[in-house]
Design an enzyme around this catalytic site. Sequence first.
Site, mmCIF file in Angstrom:
data_model
loop_
_atom_site.group_PDB
_atom_site.id
_atom_site.type_symbol
_atom_site.label_atom_id
_atom_site.label_comp_id
_atom_site.label_asym_id
_atom_site.label_seq_id
_atom_site.Cartn_x
_atom_site.Cartn_y
_atom_site.Cartn_z
ATOM 1 N N GLU A 154 18.847 -44.956 59.696
ATOM 2 C CA GLU A 154 19.308 -45.701 60.566
ATOM 3 C C GLU A 154 18.589 -45.326 62.339
ATOM 4 O O GLU A 154 18.236 -44.529 61.968
ATOM 5 C CB GLU A 154 20.580 -45.089 61.535
ATOM 6 C CG GLU A 154 21.280 -45.524 63.007
ATOM 7 C CD GLU A 154 22.774 -44.704 63.169
ATOM 8 O OE1 GLU A 154 23.102 -45.749 64.257
ATOM 9 O OE2 GLU A 154 23.222 -44.111 62.618
ATOM 10 N N LYS A 170 27.251 -48.881 61.279
ATOM 11 C CA LYS A 170 29.089 -48.519 61.470
ATOM 12 C C LYS A 170 29.665 -49.421 60.475
ATOM 13 O O LYS A 170 29.385 -50.539 60.088
ATOM 14 C CB LYS A 170 29.485 -49.222 62.149
ATOM 15 C CG LYS A 170 29.643 -47.883 64.012
ATOM 16 C CD LYS A 170 29.880 -46.903 63.090
ATOM 17 C CE LYS A 170 30.184 -45.909 64.244
ATOM 18 N NZ LYS A 170 29.919 -44.007 63.395
#
Length: 362
Positions: A154, A170
């Site tokens: 990420e 997410k």
Amino acid sequence: MHDFASLARFGGVLATDLLDVTGDPEALESAGWWAVAADYGGALVCARFGRVRPAPPPPPGRWRGPDPDRWTSSLDRAGYLAGVRRIRAHIAAGEVYQANLCRVLTAPLPAPEPGGTADIDALTGELARGNPAPYAGTIRLPSHGVEIATASPELYLRRRGGTVESGPIKGTGRTDADLLDKDYAENVMIVDLVRNDLGRVCVPGSVTVPDLCVTEKHPGLVHLVSTVRGVLRSGAGWPELLAGTFPPGSVTGAPKSSALRIIDSLETAPRGPYCGGIGWVDADRGTGELAVGIRTFWIDRPPDGPVLRFGTGAGITWGSDPAAEWEETQLKAARLLAVASEVRQAGVPGAAPGDTVRGDQR
């Protein structure tokens, strides 16, 4: 005197010859190549290195990991499920929309070879082969208490001159079919939060979302990933970026202030570099890349012997099923614990008898 123990490794580049270490983010606007470790609790370590060169990952076989049966969890299954239910109660009361609930896993490291010590960079090499990731790397500063190996997928912050970008994740599943409406809603919530954070330091109207809820495949799982981009306002740099956006929104919640308060009341161990920011800054070129410190190991060295730590967690919304969120933390941890443990088949600590890990990644 040269410090041969300290190094940093990111993106096929190896940095050695440590020159300076500081906790002042203004240093990232000065000169040189810096490794950056921002602890979730707020401590910042910036290390400037004098020699930066292309280099392959460390060779295999040098890492001696913990016994896979010695891992313990700061929250067991019952405690984690209770925490999820408590967050849902906060959501029902209108205090928060989403909050991340994490646990820290710990295992003692084996006795070192004569004259040796556990080498976190060797673990980075194992991760590169067993769980490759776009923002993988090492920061090894033993005299400053920083020994981190990350396999982060990420992006927290990427800077190219005046353009800054974030890539919040997410939504996690074994396959695309595992992704639920709840995952897409959660991603959109966090995108709005990241837009707001970047808006504090960017030119008004310049913050855009080029990609929303794109499915990315990673070893053993898939993620929903979005991209948020903006143009830094005049006079804003790394100090303002960190002040305006830290901790990363994807590992806190929305609204961030409420989520941080709730997280602090429920989690039983400090996150350390997990969920912080880890990466590099080239001040000479005005570039840099910090990952969100997920899928991250670090070594602590208390008086009774060194331990390896690893964090795992999940984002909790009103639509969360407590048992499914626990399973998500299992899925995120299992493959990496297997890589890091001396025996390649590792369980995940804190599970009740009969628990399984989605995707059979033990």
